[in-house]
Design a protein around this motif. Structure first.
Motif, PDB file in Angstrom:
ATOM      1  N   PHE A   1       0.821  -1.210   0.000  1.00 50.54           N
ATOM      2  CA  PHE A   1       0.000   0.000   0.000  1.00 50.54           C
ATOM      3  C   PHE A   1       0.862   1.270   0.000  1.00 50.54           C
ATOM      4  O   PHE A   1       0.425   2.337  -0.439  1.00 50.54           O
ATOM      5  N   PHE A   2       2.124   1.130   0.480  1.00 46.68           N
ATOM      6  CA  PHE A   2       2.964   2.316   0.624  1.00 46.68           C
ATOM      7  C   PHE A   2       4.107   2.389  -0.398  1.00 46.68           C
ATOM      8  O   PHE A   2       5.020   3.199  -0.250  1.00 46.68           O
ATOM      9  N   GLU A   3       4.036   1.551  -1.426  1.00 47.11           N
ATOM     10  CA  GLU A   3       5.103   1.578  -2.422  1.00 47.11           C
ATOM     11  C   GLU A   3       5.204   2.935  -3.115  1.00 47.11           C
ATOM     12  O   GLU A   3       6.292   3.500  -3.269  1.00 47.11           O
ATOM     13  N   GLU A   4       4.077   3.486  -3.531  1.00 43.29           N
ATOM     14  CA  GLU A   4       4.098   4.756  -4.258  1.00 43.29           C
ATOM     15  C   GLU A   4       4.506   5.928  -3.371  1.00 43.29           C
ATOM     16  O   GLU A   4       5.395   6.709  -3.746  1.00 43.29           O
ATOM     17  N   PRO A   5       3.900   6.141  -2.183  1.00 45.34           N
ATOM     18  CA  PRO A   5       4.343   7.270  -1.349  1.00 45.34           C
ATOM     19  C   PRO A   5       5.805   7.160  -0.930  1.00 45.34           C
ATOM     20  O   PRO A   5       6.491   8.176  -0.806  1.00 45.34           O
ATOM     21  N   ALA A   6       6.297   5.933  -0.719  1.00 44.11           N
ATOM     22  CA  ALA A   6       7.709   5.777  -0.357  1.00 44.11           C
ATOM     23  C   ALA A   6       8.591   6.145  -1.549  1.00 44.11           C
ATOM     24  O   ALA A   6       9.622   6.828  -1.394  1.00 44.11           O
ATOM     25  N   ARG A   7       8.202   5.692  -2.764  1.00 42.84           N
ATOM     26  CA  ARG A   7       8.995   5.990  -3.954  1.00 42.84           C
ATOM     27  C   ARG A   7       9.018   7.485  -4.232  1.00 42.84           C
ATOM     28  O   ARG A   7      10.037   8.039  -4.647  1.00 42.84           O
ATOM     29  N   SER A   8       7.901   8.164  -3.980  1.00 43.98           N
ATOM     30  CA  SER A   8       7.848   9.604  -4.268  1.00 43.98           C
ATOM     31  C   SER A   8       8.790  10.411  -3.383  1.00 43.98           C
ATOM     32  O   SER A   8       9.208  11.499  -3.761  1.00 43.98           O
TER      33      SER A   8
ATOM     34  N   LYS B   1       5.947   9.727   6.379  1.00 37.33           N
ATOM     35  CA  LYS B   1       5.592  11.148   6.451  1.00 37.33           C
ATOM     36  C   LYS B   1       6.672  11.981   7.123  1.00 37.33           C
ATOM     37  O   LYS B   1       7.007  13.086   6.659  1.00 37.33           O
ATOM     38  N   PHE B   2       7.276  11.454   8.206  1.00 35.99           N
ATOM     39  CA  PHE B   2       8.240  12.247   8.969  1.00 35.99           C
ATOM     40  C   PHE B   2       9.700  11.897   8.656  1.00 35.99           C
ATOM     41  O   PHE B   2      10.606  12.369   9.332  1.00 35.99           O
ATOM     42  N   SER B   3       9.925  11.064   7.620  1.00 38.80           N
ATOM     43  CA  SER B   3      11.288  10.731   7.217  1.00 38.80           C
ATOM     44  C   SER B   3      11.848  11.787   6.271  1.00 38.80           C
ATOM     45  O   SER B   3      11.114  12.407   5.491  1.00 38.80           O
ATOM     46  N   TYR B   4      13.154  11.957   6.341  1.00 45.18           N
ATOM     47  CA  TYR B   4      13.825  12.804   5.366  1.00 45.18           C
ATOM     48  C   TYR B   4      13.883  12.054   4.031  1.00 45.18           C
ATOM     49  O   TYR B   4      13.884  10.813   3.988  1.00 45.18           O
ATOM     50  N   ARG B   5      13.940  12.800   2.970  1.00 38.79           N
ATOM     51  CA  ARG B   5      14.051  12.206   1.637  1.00 38.79           C
ATOM     52  C   ARG B   5      15.335  11.379   1.525  1.00 38.79           C
ATOM     53  O   ARG B   5      16.363  11.713   2.090  1.00 38.79           O
ATOM     54  N   ASN B   6      15.228  10.291   0.766  1.00 40.05           N
ATOM     55  CA  ASN B   6      16.369   9.423   0.479  1.00 40.05           C
ATOM     56  C   ASN B   6      16.941   8.785   1.753  1.00 40.05           C
ATOM     57  O   ASN B   6      18.150   8.741   1.962  1.00 40.05           O
ATOM     58  N   THR B   7      16.020   8.306   2.633  1.00 40.61           N
ATOM     59  CA  THR B   7      16.437   7.576   3.845  1.00 40.61           C
ATOM     60  C   THR B   7      15.743   6.218   3.864  1.00 40.61           C
ATOM     61  O   THR B   7      15.047   5.847   2.912  1.00 40.61           O
ATOM     62  N   THR B   8      15.915   5.487   4.962  1.00 37.96           N
ATOM     63  CA  THR B   8      15.346   4.140   5.066  1.00 37.96           C
ATOM     64  C   THR B   8      14.421   4.039   6.280  1.00 37.96           C
ATOM     65  O   THR B   8      14.747   4.532   7.366  1.00 37.96           O
TER      66      THR B   8
ATOM     67  N   GLU C   1       8.004  17.092   4.325  1.00 36.02           N
ATOM     68  CA  GLU C   1       7.714  17.830   3.095  1.00 36.02           C
ATOM     69  C   GLU C   1       6.303  18.401   3.136  1.00 36.02           C
ATOM     70  O   GLU C   1       5.573  18.406   2.158  1.00 36.02           O
ATOM     71  N   GLU C   2       5.948  18.854   4.353  1.00 35.95           N
ATOM     72  CA  GLU C   2       4.671  19.532   4.614  1.00 35.95           C
ATOM     73  C   GLU C   2       3.452  18.646   4.378  1.00 35.95           C
ATOM     74  O   GLU C   2       2.355  19.143   4.092  1.00 35.95           O
TER      75      GLU C   2
END
Length: 488
Positions: free
Chosen positions: A350-357, A392-399, A443-444
């Motif tokens: 369910f979270f493949e797309e939001p994680a990829r974005s 939601k609260f992760s920085y971009r390009n993290t795990t 990212e707001e």
């Protein structure tokens, strides 16, 4: 008066000067003289009195006591029962002393009728007993204390009903101020003392303070003490009531939670649920304009935005409906055997797309054979919200790391991110509807804070625990501990 008395003018003077009602002179325990008051009170003439043993004026029950006092030359007042000539008795106070007169030892005995005083004392004693019965029967405790100007407490009184309030055996407190304070939780002692001190410093003003106590069975209860101070010279008399408000406090807390729930509900409906629809209309309008112009460059961008908005709105609506049903007691707890590996895989899809974005990688560590007795829908909601928040609260390009391990008879679910983290003061409010706040993601991304509250409710349904470890600027780790064999 007898002839022997007429010969002794100094003794006449003594009789006249003493203030007791009845006076007797005796030698070797035998009466040698009496005054007029003695005649009037006891009814013996001089002829009848002189030569009689002094104990004839005393009730038989007290004669041995009087004889002992005479032998000891006891000079302090004491109480006995006196006996009149007609056989009636009355309470009296005796004071006697041996004196030397013309070389002979004579005992002077003064007798005072204390019937009125005794009656008053008996009435007062009865009133006190009556008052004690009344105060002890009141479910609330009555207290009083005298406080000097330097803060010293004395003459304390606490009605025995306080023992019942505390669930203690009768006589436990026994008007001991310090002993009562020992049952109060330490974190409330300073506030209680400050409130009482303020009441003492402001006589006439009513003061009220609430605090928690630990009862005999170990349970906690809420008490309220209400009192007032009154000036008495340079001291203050503080008095008031203490009563158990546990049931009232619980209702107040429930009402506060209901009010917070109502406010949260309307906030979500009026603001958070409206935002996705606004985004739908905006991006849909842009797509229509582009399509009419035959411009297709940004169509995929708008479609992704609509999809993201729809997913976010759908997640919010799902949480809102689950929460609403939970508040109304409409969710039935149905535990079943769940393969956690399969459940996690379906949630992560369910979270493949939001994680990829956000260029976020989700790594999961879980054995394929771990099973758990749990409510499938509730556990799905718990995992979904924890993963959603992590993204939601992760920085971009993290795990984001999701791990499930077995620990004795429990299962640990851990979701850890590298992101903005949570301030310590906010961590205490994450699972409380009355003080929960929502914060935008890295990212707001918008949110309601409802997901974690729902997680807490569903974890509690499983008799489990949920905890958070977080450091601002570094990330957060949520840990859910569930018993492996939860039953309905």
């Amino acid at each position: 008066m007898s002839s022997s008395m007429s010969k002794n003018k100094p003794l006449n003077h003594l009789f006249a000067s003493l203030s007791f009602e009845a006076l007797f002179l005796s030698k070797k325990g035998i009466c040698i003289a009496q005054n007029q008051a003695a005649k009037d009170i006891f009814g013996y003439t001089d002829e009848e009195a002189i030569g009689r043993p002094g104990t004839d004026w005393i009730h038989p029950d007290d004669r041995a006591l009087v004889a002992q006092k005479m032998q000891e030359n006891y000079a302090q007042p004491y109480k006995v029962l006196a006996l009149r000539k007609n056989g009636t008795s009355f309470p009296c106070e005796i004071q006697a002393k041996n004196i030397k007169h013309e070389g002979e030892k004579i005992r002077v005995t003064a007798v005072r009728n204390i019937s009125k005083q005794q009656n008053l004392e008996n009435e007062l004693s009865d009133k006190i007993k009556e008052l004690e019965i009344i105060t002890d029967s009141i479910p609330n405790s009555i207290w009083k204390a005298k406080v000097s100007k330097d803060g010293q407490i004395s003459e304390t009184y606490i009605s025995s009903s306080v023992d019942q309030l505390l669930g203690q055996p009768p006589g436990t407190i026994n008007s001991d101020w310090d002993k009562y304070f020992s049952f109060i939780l330490p974190e409330y002692l300073d506030k209680l003392r400050e409130t009482i001190q303020a009441g003492i410093e402001n006589p006439g003003q009513t003061f009220t303070v609430r605090y928690q106590v630990k009862k005999a069975d170990g349970s906690l209860a809420w008490f309220s003490s209400c009192g007032k101070g009154e000036l008495e010279g340079e001291e203050v008399i503080a008095y008031g009531f203490t009563y158990d408000i546990t049931a009232k406090k619980e209702k107040e807390d429930q009402l506060q939670t209901l009010m917070a729930t109502k406010d949260k509900f309307f906030s979500i409906i009026s603001h958070d649920l409206r935002n996705p629809f606004t985004a739908f209309m905006g991006f849909s309008e842009l797509m229509l304009r582009q399509l009419k112009k035959g411009q297709y460059d940004n169509i995929e961008k708008y479609a992704r935005a609509i999809y993201s908005t729809a997913r976010s709105g759908g997640e919010l609506l799902s949480n809102l409906l689950d929460w609403s049903r939970s508040q109304r007691g409409k969710i039935t707890f149905r535990p079943e055997k769940i393969n956690l590996h399969e459940l996690v895989q379906s949630v992560l899809m369910f979270f493949e797309e939001p994680a990829r974005s956000k260029e976020i990688k989700i790594e999961s560590t879980i054995a394929s054979d771990i099973t758990l007795m749990a409510d499938h829908n509730m556990l799905n909601t718990i995992l979904r919200n924890l993963v959603s928040n992590a993204i939601k609260f992760s920085y971009r390009n993290t795990t984001v790391n999701l791990s499930i391990t077995q620990q004795n008879n429990s299962v640990l679910l851990e979701v850890e991110d590298i992101g903005q983290g949570i301030e310590p003061e906010q961590q205490q409010k994450l699972f409380r509807i009355d003080s929960n706040e929502s914060f935008p993601g890295t990212e707001e991304e918008k949110g309601t804070g409802l997901g974690l509250i729902l997680c807490k409710e569903f974890v509690d349904k499983h008799n489990g625990q949920i905890e958070v470890e977080s450091e601002p600027g570094k990330g957060s780790k949520f840990t859910v501990k569930l018993p492996q064999n939860t039953r309905s």
